[in-house]
Scaffold this motif. Structure first.
Motif, PDB file in Angstrom:
ATOM      1  N   ASP A  66       0.834  -1.212   0.000  1.00  0.00           N
ATOM      2  CA  ASP A  66       0.000   0.000   0.000  1.00  0.00           C
ATOM      3  C   ASP A  66       0.867   1.261   0.000  1.00  0.00           C
ATOM      4  OD1 ASP A  66      -2.378  -1.373  -0.080  1.00  0.00           O
ATOM      5  OD2 ASP A  66      -2.705  -1.322   2.094  1.00  0.00           O
ATOM      6  N   GLU A  67       1.967   1.247   0.747  1.00  0.00           N
ATOM      7  CA  GLU A  67       2.850   2.412   0.795  1.00  0.00           C
ATOM      8  C   GLU A  67       3.547   2.613  -0.543  1.00  0.00           C
ATOM      9  OE1 GLU A  67       4.963   5.714   2.396  1.00  0.00           O
ATOM     10  OE2 GLU A  67       3.069   4.687   2.847  1.00  0.00           O
ATOM     11  N   ILE A  69       2.383   1.748  -3.494  1.00  0.00           N
ATOM     12  CA  ILE A  69       1.386   2.264  -4.435  1.00  0.00           C
ATOM     13  C   ILE A  69       1.115   3.745  -4.163  1.00  0.00           C
ATOM     14  CG2 ILE A  69      -1.045   2.095  -5.109  1.00  0.00           C
ATOM     15  CD1 ILE A  69      -0.821  -0.928  -4.701  1.00  0.00           C
ATOM     16  N   ARG A  70       1.092   4.143  -2.884  1.00  0.00           N
ATOM     17  CA  ARG A  70       0.898   5.560  -2.556  1.00  0.00           C
ATOM     18  C   ARG A  70       2.024   6.409  -3.100  1.00  0.00           C
ATOM     19  NH1 ARG A  70       2.338   9.420   0.931  1.00  0.00           N
ATOM     20  NH2 ARG A  70       3.953   8.102   1.860  1.00  0.00           N
ATOM     21  N   LEU A  71       3.273   5.899  -2.991  1.00  0.00           N
ATOM     22  CA  LEU A  71       4.407   6.663  -3.496  1.00  0.00           C
ATOM     23  C   LEU A  71       4.379   6.761  -5.014  1.00  0.00           C
ATOM     24  CD1 LEU A  71       7.268   5.291  -1.187  1.00  0.00           C
ATOM     25  CD2 LEU A  71       6.166   7.545  -1.069  1.00  0.00           C
ATOM     26  N   ALA A  73       1.728   6.869  -6.782  1.00  0.00           N
ATOM     27  CA  ALA A  73       0.684   7.835  -7.121  1.00  0.00           C
ATOM     28  C   ALA A  73       1.182   9.261  -7.017  1.00  0.00           C
ATOM     29  CB  ALA A  73      -0.524   7.634  -6.206  1.00  0.00           C
ATOM     30  N   LEU A  74       2.233   9.479  -6.229  1.00  0.00           N
ATOM     31  CA  LEU A  74       2.800  10.821  -6.121  1.00  0.00           C
ATOM     32  C   LEU A  74       3.622  11.203  -7.339  1.00  0.00           C
ATOM     33  CD1 LEU A  74       4.013  10.785  -2.389  1.00  0.00           C
ATOM     34  CD2 LEU A  74       1.960  11.880  -3.326  1.00  0.00           C
ATOM     35  N   HIS A  91       8.976   5.906   5.854  1.00  0.00           N
ATOM     36  CA  HIS A  91       7.953   4.945   6.285  1.00  0.00           C
ATOM     37  C   HIS A  91       8.120   3.600   5.565  1.00  0.00           C
ATOM     38  CE1 HIS A  91       4.313   3.590   8.106  1.00  0.00           C
ATOM     39  NE2 HIS A  91       3.661   3.442   6.944  1.00  0.00           N
ATOM     40  N   SER A 309      -8.088  -2.826  -1.422  1.00  0.00           N
ATOM     41  CA  SER A 309      -6.894  -2.269  -2.051  1.00  0.00           C
ATOM     42  C   SER A 309      -6.008  -3.413  -2.541  1.00  0.00           C
ATOM     43  CB  SER A 309      -6.126  -1.415  -1.042  1.00  0.00           C
ATOM     44  OG  SER A 309      -5.567  -2.235  -0.024  1.00  0.00           O
TER      45      SER A 309
END
Length: 620
Positions: A66-67, A69-71, A73-74, A91, A309
């Motif tokens: 999840d982390e 994928i979040r990165l 997306a940035l 993190h 997710s």
């Protein structure tokens, strides 16, 4: 060649019997605890900690995805080092370090658990083997002559070595159950019905495994006599004791043929069971696989719809896969534990055998010294399952300080009489008195401590010469002066002095440094064993069969001289030796036929005079 009977029974334990066998687990676990409470607690505690690591590792993996994928997306970074300086990756790196730490911890705990289990298993095997030998020592001689009990003892010996893995299996089951609970808790949050689907899909595999475990136990149980025969044939075909006759009579072809027949029969039975188990196991395991992919498809569809997710998908799919594997292992493991518990029946049922020949609750003190002697009052004894009485109607006295000789043809009951005197058996009829009291009123250990016996089939211990003599009085095993004195009395000192290391020389050919002795030399060592014991009653049951006539006469003459003030019994086929006895009993087919001195029996004629003349004619 004699036809070999193969056991083909297919009867198997019922479901109730298999579940009833689980009653063996509490005493089994108590034995493990008693072996080493510290190691038991260490193994269980470490397993408990390790059981929680899989779900933690999988959940950290979900957070990592999840982390990541979040990165993403940035936007893809142009300079990862710059992102790291800004703390954007902190993190993610922390999660990676945590997962790495969990992996290292899991591996470390696994190795420590294996180490603890190995030590505990070794201690348990040693403790159970000692208990097995100690319990066997309490059983009656009759028990060891029973083929059914021999089968049970053989299975018990194998269970002592073979059941140590049950401990690791049980502890592993507990660990997996905790892991299953942790995964199930995670899945309940997302889709509770998936656990029900998985359980239903695995039940057929569990039933199949339980069924084939029971068949495997039954096969091993039914083949116990044949396996004992296999071991006997293998030892006979490759042992020092039988090597001469195997070569001279060319027995190896016969023995190999017999072994091959037995081994191939057992192999075919095992192969048939293994084939059926493999086929049905594959089919039933396929149902569990089907259940997993139904659930996997459901999770994938929910993820596409946006309910989960990507990290959730990874966590759920991984959890479900591990849960399926663990549940399958638990169910199959439970079936295997039930099967192992059936084998424990063999061990615990052996421990449950109680001797019939025991000391009374309040035994009489053994007479010191014996004043009157022994009286046989209408004594009869018949071996178990035998139709013919070994001895019957025996009525005579063995007076204190008397040297009594027993003569008779083979099967007349001479050795049986001696066994009754030493309470290796109890009479089925009549009674034996010692100083006016039944032998059964005395302490068994005190009785046998006051009787020194050497049988014709004495044991050849593969120990040092000194130890071979010392075992006659185990609490004086290290008393060298007593051992040397016993050897001198038995005229074994010259035999031992000729050995390379004297009393410290290992004798027998079982071990590399051993030196073998002739039959006559072994017999002198065995007779010295009897002299080690400061016994009030001395019995020689044809222990000089391998000696020539003069050597036997010398041994018995020495025995008579050293038996002054002692009660003694001699058994021999040589009349030149027994004539020195104070009194001679003539036995025939288990009954007392005549009694008297050598001269009296010759004058009376009868069987003794006939046998004496036949033997004397051979020397003319």
């Amino acid at each position: 060649m004699q036809r070999v009977t193969i056991n083909t029974s297919t009867q198997r334990p019922s479901l109730r019997e298999r579940f009833n066998a689980m009653r063996n687990l509490p005493p089994f676990l108590r034995q493990i605890w008693q072996t080493s409470p510290g190691l038991t607690l260490a193994s269980l505690g470490l397993r408990l900690l390790r059981a929680l690591l899989p779900v933690l590792t999988l959940y950290v993996g979900k957070l990592i995805i999840d982390e990541a994928i979040r990165l993403v997306a940035l936007g893809l970074p142009h300079d990862l080092l710059d992102y790291w300086r800004q703390g954007v990756l902190n993190h993610l790196l922390l999660l990676l370090a945590l997962e790495f730490g969990l992996a290292i911890l899991s591996d470390l705990l696994g190795r420590i658990v294996s180490y603890a289990d190995g030590l505990l298993s070794e201690l348990f095997t040693n403790a159970t083997s000692i208990r097995l030998m100690e319990h066997a020592a309490t059983l009656d001689l009759e028990d060891f002559e029973d083929p059914d009990l021999q089968d049970k003892l053989d299975r018990a010996r194998r269970q002592t070595m073979g059941r140590v893995n049950l401990m690791s299996m049980l502890f592993g089951q507990l660990q997996d159950a905790i892991t299953v609970a942790s995964f199930a808790a995670g899945l309940l949050v997302y889709a509770p019905w998936l656990i029900v689907l998985l359980a239903l899909a695995l039940i057929p595999a569990f039933i199949g495994e339980a069924h084939f475990n029971a068949l495997g136990y039954n096969l091993n149980f039914q083949w116990t006599p044949e396996r004992r025969q296999l071991e006997y044939v293998r030892q006979t075909g490759a042992s020092v004791e039988s090597a001469k006759e195997v070569k001279i009579f060319n027995l190896h072809t016969f023995l190999v043929s017999r072994y091959r027949t037995l081994a191939e029969g057992f192999y075919r039975a095992n192969r048939a069971l293994a084939r059926r188990r493999a086929i049905w196991g594959t089919l039933l395991a396929g149902l569990g696989t089907l259940g997993y992919y139904v659930a996997y498809g459901y999770i994938a569809l929910r993820t596409v719809r946006g309910d989960f997710s990507i990290g959730d998908l990874t966590f759920l799919a991984g959890s479900f896969l591990r849960l399926r594997q663990l549940l399958e292992g638990l169910l199959i493991g439970f079936s295997q534990v039930a099967g192992q518990a059936l084998y424990l029946d063999d061990l615990f049922s052996f421990f449950a055998i109680k001797p019939e020949i025991t000391s009374p609750p309040d035994p009489l003190p053994f007479p010191q010294p014996i004043r009157q002697g022994f009286v046989f009052e209408n004594v009869g004894f018949r071996y178990p399952d035998a139709e013919r009485w070994a001895v019957r109607g025996l009525q005579f006295e063995l007076r204190a300080g008397e040297v009594l000789a027993l003569v008779g043809e083979n099967g007349a009951g001479k050795t049986t009489l001696v066994k009754l005197l030493a309470r290796l058996y109890d009479p089925d009829e009549g009674r034996i008195l010692l100083d006016g009291h039944d032998l059964r009123d005395y302490d068994l250990d005190q009785l046998r401590a006051n009787i020194g016996v050497i049988f014709q089939d004495f044991v050849r211990y593969h120990l040092t010469a000194g130890e071979n003599i010392g075992v006659g009085q185990i609490d004086a095993m290290h008393d060298q002066s007593r051992i040397r004195d016993a050897a001198q009395r038995a005229m074994a000192d010259q035999v031992i002095d000729a050995l390379p290391n004297g009393y410290d020389q290992l004798i027998g050919r079982r071990f590399k440094t051993g030196v073998d002795l002739s039959g006559g030399q072994w017999q002198k060592i065995a007779i010295a064993r009897a002299y080690m014991r400061d016994a009030q009653v001395m019995i020689l049951d044809e222990p000089t069969a391998a000696l020539d006539a003069r050597s036997e006469f010398d041994v018995f003459q020495r025995f008579k001289e050293l038996s002054d003030q002692r009660t003694a019994v001699l058994i021999s086929h040589r009349f030149s030796s027994v004539r020195m006895a104070d009194r001679i009993l003539v036995l025939n087919e288990g009954r007392l036929e005549a009694s008297g001195t050598h001269e009296q029996l010759l004058a009376a004629g009868g069987r003794y005079a006939e046998l004496f003349e036949l033997q004397a004619a051979g020397y003319r």
